[in-house]
Design an enzyme around this catalytic site. Structure first.
Site, PDB file in Angstrom:
ATOM      1  N   ASP A  83      -8.089  17.040  -7.352  1.00  0.00           N
ATOM      2  CA  ASP A  83      -7.885  16.878  -5.991  1.00  0.00           C
ATOM      3  C   ASP A  83      -7.401  15.314  -5.921  1.00  0.00           C
ATOM      4  OD1 ASP A  83      -8.265  16.018  -3.381  1.00  0.00           O
ATOM      5  OD2 ASP A  83     -10.061  16.128  -3.341  1.00  0.00           O
ATOM      6  N   SER A  95      -6.528  13.418  -3.347  1.00  0.00           N
ATOM      7  CA  SER A  95      -6.942  12.428  -2.171  1.00  0.00           C
ATOM      8  C   SER A  95      -7.600  11.339  -2.232  1.00  0.00           C
ATOM      9  CB  SER A  95      -7.807  13.281  -0.946  1.00  0.00           C
ATOM     10  OG  SER A  95      -7.417  14.707  -1.291  1.00  0.00           O
ATOM     11  N   GLY A  96      -6.787  10.388  -1.920  1.00  0.00           N
ATOM     12  CA  GLY A  96      -7.347   8.991  -1.886  1.00  0.00           C
ATOM     13  C   GLY A  96      -6.717   8.208  -3.314  1.00  0.00           C
ATOM     14  N   LEU A  97      -5.840   8.917  -4.019  1.00  0.00           N
ATOM     15  CA  LEU A  97      -5.475   8.425  -5.411  1.00  0.00           C
ATOM     16  C   LEU A  97      -3.871   8.031  -5.227  1.00  0.00           C
ATOM     17  CD1 LEU A  97      -7.459  10.788  -7.844  1.00  0.00           C
ATOM     18  CD2 LEU A  97      -7.833   8.328  -7.362  1.00  0.00           C
ATOM     19  N   SER A  98      -3.634   8.049  -4.035  1.00  0.00           N
ATOM     20  CA  SER A  98      -2.014   7.718  -3.706  1.00  0.00           C
ATOM     21  C   SER A  98      -1.180   8.831  -4.392  1.00  0.00           C
ATOM     22  CB  SER A  98      -1.688   6.273  -4.408  1.00  0.00           C
ATOM     23  OG  SER A  98      -1.469   6.291  -5.760  1.00  0.00           O
ATOM     24  N   SER A 102       0.609  10.641  -2.949  1.00  0.00           N
ATOM     25  CA  SER A 102       2.085  10.422  -2.049  1.00  0.00           C
ATOM     26  C   SER A 102       2.772   9.355  -2.552  1.00  0.00           C
ATOM     27  CB  SER A 102       1.424   9.827  -0.516  1.00  0.00           C
ATOM     28  OG  SER A 102       2.456   9.124   0.060  1.00  0.00           O
ATOM     29  N   ALA A 103       2.480   8.372  -2.934  1.00  0.00           N
ATOM     30  CA  ALA A 103       3.428   7.243  -3.693  1.00  0.00           C
ATOM     31  C   ALA A 103       3.734   7.852  -4.895  1.00  0.00           C
ATOM     32  CB  ALA A 103       2.628   5.968  -3.696  1.00  0.00           C
ATOM     33  N   ALA A 104       2.873   8.384  -5.558  1.00  0.00           N
ATOM     34  CA  ALA A 104       3.022   8.868  -7.074  1.00  0.00           C
ATOM     35  C   ALA A 104       4.416   9.992  -6.906  1.00  0.00           C
ATOM     36  CB  ALA A 104       1.935   9.453  -7.680  1.00  0.00           C
ATOM     37  N   ASP A 138       0.245   0.885  -3.421  1.00  0.00           N
ATOM     38  CA  ASP A 138       0.233   2.036  -4.131  1.00  0.00           C
ATOM     39  C   ASP A 138       1.405   1.962  -5.000  1.00  0.00           C
ATOM     40  OD1 ASP A 138      -1.729   2.820  -2.452  1.00  0.00           O
ATOM     41  OD2 ASP A 138      -0.839   4.109  -1.479  1.00  0.00           O
TER      42      ASP A 138
END
Ligand code: GLA
Length: 432
Positions: A148, A150-153, A155-157, A199
């Site tokens: 999961d 969420s919170g690990l960026s 989106s930027a990755a 990020d």
């Protein structure tokens, strides 16, 4: 080009095979982008104000296999995307991409949004900065199995993975700093999130075992090596600590949560009041345009809420400065204490947690071997991170699982992934 410590040849082959099937090309023609997730031990929520941040990547992330589309492939689309996580496929032509006029018309669920729009956003950013794009891609994207993000960026990755793929397909030479700006365009302009550059800077600049320091105003950045890393990088960093991710079970994309942009607005409001008080309101209302002594002198002019946001900004900048020193001297205890203090400021001053994440933060602080902990990323959902003594990481894991299921039995039991994941540091994003 280069190798990645966190990937096995068999994982890469699975992706190569998928893209080969999609495109009718040979598996050996398939290129793979590895784009790792990031953590931010210190420097939370101050990147959008031009503050200083610290970051690292972990050995988990996004993999994107691709081949440049043949011109003759299909005149109606040159981009064909599939995802390991979401159903269906996305097709569009590279010249169709433009900024959505109405941001509210963007898809609001993470599922729709994370998918075609990141690739569209990447093309938008590259075209806006006048890169000449002739080739689309046929691609398959997936994340580290079962994690999961969420919170690990994530989106930027994902954004960076598409940027690197389009650049490679079009033989463009782009510097990391340019890609940091392109990813900012994807997130700020295409997706409408008013986030900073933490990020993507972490993902593009990090090096294994180092702490990445970035001044988000000047873009000055440094890699901070722990002592003796030069002599034996693997041994020194692997034996000393592990990075522990503890998931709350709450998932939501930041683009769909108004909390993030509201806090950014509050920071800007605080900056406006302070800049007016010091007679410098001609500059952009960012807290980095206010000096610490000016804040101290005029903080009484801020409302209680705005004073807390500004307090977080100024104290967090200071923690980053001290944290860089602690990391450089190998003082994990001090580094950990600063992370925990940063977590507390996120809760008390920035007020960005939610009950399950705050419970998780408190559990982590009591877990065996934990040097320090805080929310990961924006902290509105997702996970907490901790730096933990490598020898005690497994004990910490079982303590955390046990405790969290007492506080949040439903969330803990609904999770289809592990509550706790023990990771190592990662490298920067690259095409393999
Ligand atoms: C998210 C944003 C970043 C940063 C962090 C909080 O990850 O995308 O720009 O603000 O939250 O530090």
């Amino acid at each position: 080009m280069g190798s990645m410590r966190w990937l096995s040849e068999s994982e890469l082959n699975v992706i190569r095979k998928k893209v080969a099937e999609m495109s009718g090309r040979e598996a050996k023609e398939v290129r793979v982008v590895a784009s790792p997730y990031r953590i931010c031990p210190l420097g939370a929520h101050i990147d959008h104000q031009g503050g200083t941040v610290s970051a690292m990547t972990i050995n988990k992330g996004i993999l994107l296999g691709f081949v440049p589309s043949y011109d003759s492939q299909d005149i109606f689309f040159k981009v064909l995307l599939r995802s390991g996580q979401f159903k269906g496929e996305v097709r569009f032509s590279i010249d169709e991409v433009q900024l959505p006029r109405d941001k509210n018309s963007l898809p609001t669920s993470h599922e729709e949004c994370s998918w075609g729009n990141y690739a569209r956003g990447a093309l938008y950013a590259l075209q806006k900065r006048k890169n000449n794009l002739k080739q689309g891609i046929t691609s398959f994207i997936c994340g580290t199995d079962g994690l999961d993000s969420s919170g690990l960026s994530s989106s930027a990755a994902v954004g960076i993975a598409y940027l690197l793929a389009f650049e490679s397909a079009n033989n463009l030479t782009v510097t990391p700093l340019e890609n940091i700006e392109y990813d900012r365009l994807i997130e700020n302009e295409y997706l409408g999130l008013r986030n900073g550059i933490l990020d993507q800077s972490a993902i593009l600049l990090s090096a294994y075992g180092c702490l990445t320091y970035m001044d988000c105003k000047t873009k000055e950045h440094k890699l901070i090596r722990p002592p003796k890393l030069k002599e034996d990088p693997e041994k020194e960093t692997k034996n000393k600590y592990k990075i522990l991710l503890a998931f709350s079970g709450l998932k939501q994309a930041l683009t769909t949560n108004p909390g993030y942009n509201n806090r950014v607005n509050e920071c800007r409001d605080a900056a406006r009041v302070l800049l007016r008080a010091i007679g410098n309101d001609g500059v952009e209302p960012l807290l980095s345009n206010v000096k610490l002594e000016e804040f101290e002198k005029h903080k009484c002019e801020l409302s209680e809420t705005l004073a807390k946001r500004a307090e977080h900004y100024f104290s967090e900048n200071e923690r980053v400065r001290k944290g860089v020193e602690a990391w450089a001297s190998g003082n994990m205890e001090e580094f950990g204490k600063l992370i925990t203090a940063s977590g507390l400021s996120s809760i008390k001053n920035y007020e960005c947690g939610c009950e399950p994440l705050i419970q998780m933060y408190n559990i982590l602080l009591k877990a065996p071997g934990v040097y320090g902990a805080r929310f990961s990323g924006a902290g509105f959902r997702g996970c907490c991170i901790a730096f933990v003594d490598a020898d005690k990481a497994l004990k910490a894991e079982s303590y955390i699982k046990n405790e969290y299921s007492k506080f949040q039995p439903e969330l803990a039991s609904q999770m289809n992934t592990e509550t706790v994941l023990i990771c190592d540091a990662g490298d920067c994003a690259r095409v393999i």
